[in-house]
Design a protein around this motif. Structure first.
Motif, PDB file in Angstrom:
ATOM      1  N   ASP A 141       0.874  -1.176   0.000  1.00  0.00           N
ATOM      2  CA  ASP A 141       0.000   0.000   0.000  1.00  0.00           C
ATOM      3  C   ASP A 141       0.914   1.230   0.000  1.00  0.00           C
ATOM      4  OD1 ASP A 141      -2.241  -1.741   0.376  1.00  0.00           O
ATOM      5  OD2 ASP A 141      -1.745  -1.822   2.507  1.00  0.00           O
ATOM      6  N   PRO A 142       1.490   1.571  -1.136  1.00  0.00           N
ATOM      7  CA  PRO A 142       2.568   2.569  -1.160  1.00  0.00           C
ATOM      8  C   PRO A 142       2.104   4.020  -1.103  1.00  0.00           C
ATOM      9  CG  PRO A 142       2.245   1.633  -3.334  1.00  0.00           C
ATOM     10  CD  PRO A 142       1.303   0.914  -2.430  1.00  0.00           C
ATOM     11  N   PHE A 143       2.969   4.844  -0.528  1.00  0.00           N
ATOM     12  CA  PHE A 143       2.802   6.296  -0.567  1.00  0.00           C
ATOM     13  C   PHE A 143       4.183   6.938  -0.577  1.00  0.00           C
ATOM     14  CE2 PHE A 143       2.894   5.284   3.963  1.00  0.00           C
ATOM     15  CZ  PHE A 143       3.628   6.310   4.539  1.00  0.00           C
ATOM     16  N   LEU A 144       4.239   8.214  -0.995  1.00  0.00           N
ATOM     17  CA  LEU A 144       5.493   8.958  -1.091  1.00  0.00           C
ATOM     18  C   LEU A 144       5.548  10.054  -0.036  1.00  0.00           C
ATOM     19  CD1 LEU A 144       5.653   9.529  -4.983  1.00  0.00           C
ATOM     20  CD2 LEU A 144       6.665   7.654  -3.672  1.00  0.00           C
ATOM     21  N   VAL A 145       6.756  10.319   0.467  1.00  0.00           N
ATOM     22  CA  VAL A 145       6.992  11.423   1.386  1.00  0.00           C
ATOM     23  C   VAL A 145       8.116  12.280   0.802  1.00  0.00           C
ATOM     24  CG1 VAL A 145       7.590  12.144   3.724  1.00  0.00           C
ATOM     25  CG2 VAL A 145       6.331  10.010   3.360  1.00  0.00           C
ATOM     26  N   PHE A 146       7.841  13.588   0.610  1.00  0.00           N
ATOM     27  CA  PHE A 146       8.817  14.509   0.033  1.00  0.00           C
ATOM     28  C   PHE A 146       9.449  15.344   1.140  1.00  0.00           C
ATOM     29  CE2 PHE A 146       6.179  13.288  -3.422  1.00  0.00           C
ATOM     30  CZ  PHE A 146       6.909  13.464  -4.590  1.00  0.00           C
ATOM     31  N   TYR A 147      10.767  15.549   1.027  1.00  0.00           N
ATOM     32  CA  TYR A 147      11.510  16.329   2.009  1.00  0.00           C
ATOM     33  C   TYR A 147      12.310  17.427   1.314  1.00  0.00           C
ATOM     34  CZ  TYR A 147      10.728  12.382   5.216  1.00  0.00           C
ATOM     35  OH  TYR A 147      10.171  11.398   5.988  1.00  0.00           O
ATOM     36  N   ARG A 148      12.283  18.613   1.909  1.00  0.00           N
ATOM     37  CA  ARG A 148      13.127  19.720   1.465  1.00  0.00           C
ATOM     38  C   ARG A 148      14.399  19.716   2.295  1.00  0.00           C
ATOM     39  NH1 ARG A 148      10.055  23.436   3.109  1.00  0.00           N
ATOM     40  NH2 ARG A 148      11.110  23.883   5.070  1.00  0.00           N
ATOM     41  N   SER A 149      15.542  19.882   1.656  1.00  0.00           N
ATOM     42  CA  SER A 149      16.798  19.948   2.410  1.00  0.00           C
ATOM     43  C   SER A 149      16.995  21.345   2.976  1.00  0.00           C
ATOM     44  CB  SER A 149      17.988  19.564   1.521  1.00  0.00           C
ATOM     45  OG  SER A 149      18.115  20.452   0.434  1.00  0.00           O
ATOM     46  N   ASN A 150      17.624  21.416   4.143  1.00  0.00           N
ATOM     47  CA  ASN A 150      17.876  22.682   4.818  1.00  0.00           C
ATOM     48  C   ASN A 150      19.345  23.068   4.699  1.00  0.00           C
ATOM     49  OD1 ASN A 150      15.148  22.756   5.800  1.00  0.00           O
ATOM     50  ND2 ASN A 150      15.737  21.225   7.338  1.00  0.00           N
ATOM     51  N   GLU A 151      19.642  24.297   5.088  1.00  0.00           N
ATOM     52  CA  GLU A 151      21.007  24.801   4.964  1.00  0.00           C
ATOM     53  C   GLU A 151      21.998  23.973   5.780  1.00  0.00           C
ATOM     54  OE1 GLU A 151      21.965  27.058   2.965  1.00  0.00           O
ATOM     55  OE2 GLU A 151      20.088  27.962   2.320  1.00  0.00           O
ATOM     56  N   ASP A 152      21.540  23.403   6.907  1.00  0.00           N
ATOM     57  CA  ASP A 152      22.442  22.648   7.775  1.00  0.00           C
ATOM     58  C   ASP A 152      22.557  21.182   7.390  1.00  0.00           C
ATOM     59  OD1 ASP A 152      19.959  21.727   8.491  1.00  0.00           O
ATOM     60  OD2 ASP A 152      20.118  22.263  10.618  1.00  0.00           O
ATOM     61  N   ASP A 202      18.384  24.187  -7.282  1.00  0.00           N
ATOM     62  CA  ASP A 202      19.361  23.097  -7.234  1.00  0.00           C
ATOM     63  C   ASP A 202      19.439  22.421  -5.872  1.00  0.00           C
ATOM     64  OD1 ASP A 202      20.390  23.345  -9.954  1.00  0.00           O
ATOM     65  OD2 ASP A 202      21.176  25.279  -9.285  1.00  0.00           O
ATOM     66  N   ARG A 203      18.594  22.828  -4.955  1.00  0.00           N
ATOM     67  CA  ARG A 203      18.596  22.226  -3.622  1.00  0.00           C
ATOM     68  C   ARG A 203      18.066  20.798  -3.686  1.00  0.00           C
ATOM     69  NH1 ARG A 203      16.870  25.333   1.813  1.00  0.00           N
ATOM     70  NH2 ARG A 203      18.280  26.787   0.788  1.00  0.00           N
ATOM     71  N   THR A 204      18.665  19.917  -2.910  1.00  0.00           N
ATOM     72  CA  THR A 204      18.273  18.507  -2.927  1.00  0.00           C
ATOM     73  C   THR A 204      16.858  18.307  -2.403  1.00  0.00           C
ATOM     74  OG1 THR A 204      20.562  17.772  -2.640  1.00  0.00           O
ATOM     75  CG2 THR A 204      18.830  16.197  -2.054  1.00  0.00           C
ATOM     76  N   ILE A 205      16.102  17.503  -3.119  1.00  0.00           N
ATOM     77  CA  ILE A 205      14.776  17.065  -2.686  1.00  0.00           C
ATOM     78  C   ILE A 205      14.851  15.553  -2.504  1.00  0.00           C
ATOM     79  CG2 ILE A 205      12.334  16.866  -3.307  1.00  0.00           C
ATOM     80  CD1 ILE A 205      12.790  19.366  -5.114  1.00  0.00           C
ATOM     81  N   LYS A 206      14.530  15.088  -1.316  1.00  0.00           N
ATOM     82  CA  LYS A 206      14.560  13.649  -1.036  1.00  0.00           C
ATOM     83  C   LYS A 206      13.140  13.105  -1.038  1.00  0.00           C
ATOM     84  CE  LYS A 206      15.452  12.079   3.149  1.00  0.00           C
ATOM     85  NZ  LYS A 206      16.174  11.660   4.366  1.00  0.00           N
ATOM     86  N   VAL A 207      12.953  11.942  -1.667  1.00  0.00           N
ATOM     87  CA  VAL A 207      11.637  11.302  -1.709  1.00  0.00           C
ATOM     88  C   VAL A 207      11.771   9.892  -1.150  1.00  0.00           C
ATOM     89  CG1 VAL A 207       9.681  10.638  -3.149  1.00  0.00           C
ATOM     90  CG2 VAL A 207      11.081  12.629  -3.793  1.00  0.00           C
ATOM     91  N   GLU A 208      10.985   9.597  -0.127  1.00  0.00           N
ATOM     92  CA  GLU A 208      10.968   8.262   0.473  1.00  0.00           C
ATOM     93  C   GLU A 208       9.687   7.542   0.081  1.00  0.00           C
ATOM     94  OE1 GLU A 208      13.660   9.122   4.483  1.00  0.00           O
ATOM     95  OE2 GLU A 208      11.470   8.974   4.649  1.00  0.00           O
ATOM     96  N   VAL A 209       9.804   6.224  -0.134  1.00  0.00           N
ATOM     97  CA  VAL A 209       8.663   5.392  -0.521  1.00  0.00           C
ATOM     98  C   VAL A 209       8.368   4.435   0.625  1.00  0.00           C
ATOM     99  CG1 VAL A 209       7.698   3.881  -2.283  1.00  0.00           C
ATOM    100  CG2 VAL A 209       9.492   5.526  -2.902  1.00  0.00           C
TER     101      VAL A 209
END
Length: 522
Positions: free
Chosen positions: A141-152, A188-195
């Motif tokens: 039962d999949p879903f995605l979670v998106f994350y914005r990277s921070n300066e630190d 150009d900031r990294t976006i991480k996506v977890e499944v």
């Protein structure tokens, strides 16, 4: 929500000349007055969500390379608020330069423009293929979670998709997210996506992850936007499936400032509680006490809100009403009387005119009761109902001390007003309990009357006692109050425009300065 603006400063209208054998070499220094105090600080770049900032522009004639301003000739100064600039037609404000007695120092022209990159939103849709099977009796039962990277280097969650049940090849619904939330405007900031595989007990199973960026996603559906979902590094491990971008559409969302620049006027009306529960105005214990040395709570609320809202009203003429008093000469009780004594023309000149009318009324009317809101709400609603094309929006400020007496009628008035270009701010003063006001605010449960719910949330209630500075700093108290009571107005304004499909009118052509322009960004 942060507003990012670019300022253009033109200061070449009849400038004061300080150099004997040549023209002046002017520079402009910007100072901002901090919220809640009167200290000025020099700024070059700053950002914020407060349209009540006060600016001070100093002009100097550069006579040396010294960074010390005292080494240069002072050419004048200008004071203004951010609201004055963005509230002027075309967001272009022209003011005389002052500061040198007996001298004409010229004119300064200030223009402001909201940066579009901060208002972009993207509509995206994703699908996946051959994800790992995680459920013993089914698939996943999949879903995605998106994350914005921070300066630190840390990550902050910014979006979560819906769960698609019992499939290894899900197609998620398209979703919209602001560029600011997704990557803070950094392409150009990294976006991480977890499944994940959803589990009822909340212990969701991690399937894998991948990284991307706004710039990569902006390529749209292509071979570059097919991502392998990976979980750790194992020998002979390929991946845990793939996620594919199906669509990517950029939309620029209109803002409150777009409508203001297009000519929409904010009409501000005040309504003041003159019921007897406020106490005798001649006594220091009264909430209406006219202290010659400082404002009472009513005065602070009026000035705190009015001085900001007035920047968005071109004629600066405000209707000022009172309710709950006996009026001369016959002592009849009124819940909708003009503070200036002229029911045919209740307008006051600026917020100072409102204050003067308020103080005059305290000397002429008898505080009485009860506390009825419906008449003043209906008063403003009558005007709002005649202008529904987006050219005007009405804001009613009610300042009151007590428990409302006409709750049913007020709720009906609010439900009716929610269909109109109108917002209501209620400021409660004094020690009373304001449970009924919280109900009218409608943040948790939308206001209803006779089975009908308000179309929009149009009421914002705040108790003034929550904003009183313990050290007695009334400037800070007023700044805190203004910030919170006005926070919901732009979104309430936009909710009306969106519901009616009203677009901003085109702004006037941008002003093109004929000479060098100094720019700064906030």
């Amino acid at each position: 929500c942060y507003h990012y603006l670019t300022f253009s400063v033109l200061f070449n209208r009849n400038l004061l000349d300080r150099d004997t054998f040549s023209k002046s070499d002017p520079i402009c220094v910007l100072y901002v007055q901090g919220v809640g105090n009167k200290e000025w600080r020099e700024v070059t770049v700053f950002c914020g969500n407060n349209l009540s900032f006060v600016f001070q522009f100093f002009r100097y004639d550069v006579d040396s390379k010294s960074p010390n301003l005292s080494k240069h000739d002072f050419l004048g100064q200008v004071f203004c608020t951010l609201g004055e600039i963005v509230g002027s037609q075309g967001s272009r404000l022209e003011k005389p330069i002052v500061g040198i007695p007996g001298k004409k120092c010229g004119t300064i022209i200030l223009t402001a423009e909201e940066l579009n990159c901060c208002r972009d939103a993207v509509l995206m849709q994703f699908c996946a293929n051959k994800l790992d099977k995680k459920d013993f009796f089914g698939k996943s039962d999949p879903f995605l979670v998106f994350y914005r990277s921070n300066e630190d280097g840390s990550f902050t969650i910014c979006h979560k998709t819906e769960v698609v049940k019992n499939t290894l090849n899900p197609v998620w619904q398209a979703f919209k997210i602001s560029v600011r939330a997704l990557c803070n405007g950094d392409y150009d900031r990294t976006i991480k996506v977890e499944v994940y595989d959803w589990d009822r007990d909340g212990s969701h199973d991690f399937i894998g992850e991948f990284t991307t960026s706004y710039r990569e996603l902006s390529r749209g559906q292509s071979q570059f936007n097919v991502y392998e979902v990976r979980k750790g590094k194992k020998k002979k491990y390929s991946n845990s499936g793939t996620v594919t971008l199906l669509s990517f559409l950029v939309e620029t969302e209109v803002s409150f400032l777009d409508y203001i620049k297009g000519g929409t006027q904010i009409n501000f009306t005040v309504a003041i509680d003159f019921t007897a529960s406020n106490g005798n105005p001649a006594q220091p214990t009264s909430l209406h006490y006219m202290n010659p040395y400082q404002l009472n709570a009513y005065g602070m609320a009026l000035k705190a809100v009015g001085e900001i809202v007035q920047d968005y009203d071109s004629d600066k003429m405000f209707p000022a009403l009172g309710f709950g008093a006996k009026l001369p000469p016959d002592g009849r009780v009124s819940h909708e009387f003009a503070l200036n004594g002229n029911p045919q023309n209740p307008y006051c000149d600026g917020i100072e005119g409102v204050m003067e009318a308020y103080y005059r009324s305290l000397k002429s009317v008898q505080l009485y009761g009860p506390t009825n809101f419906a008449p003043v709400i209906n008063h403003v609603a009558r005007y709002a109902s005649s202008v529904k094309d987006g050219s005007q929006y009405f804001v009613l400020l009610i300042v009151t001390d007590g428990v409302i007496s006409d709750m049913a009628q007020t709720k009906e008035s609010i439900v009716n007003a929610s269909k109109l270009p109108m917002s209501i701010i209620i400021v409660g003063v004094g020690p009373a309990e304001f449970d009924a006001m919280v109900e009218l605010d409608g943040d948790d449960v939308r206001v209803s009357s006779r089975g009908k719910y308000a179309e929009r949330d149009i009421v914002q209630f705040v108790p003034f006692r929550d904003y009183i500075d313990r050290s007695g700093n009334h400037v800070l108290s007023m700044a805190r109050l203004a910030k919170d009571v006005l926070a919901e107005i732009p979104e309430q304004f936009l909710s009306y425009m969106r519901a009616r499909g009203i677009k901003p009118s085109p702004a006037p052509p941008p002003y093109t300065p004929p000479t060098h322009v100094l720019q700064t960004q906030i």
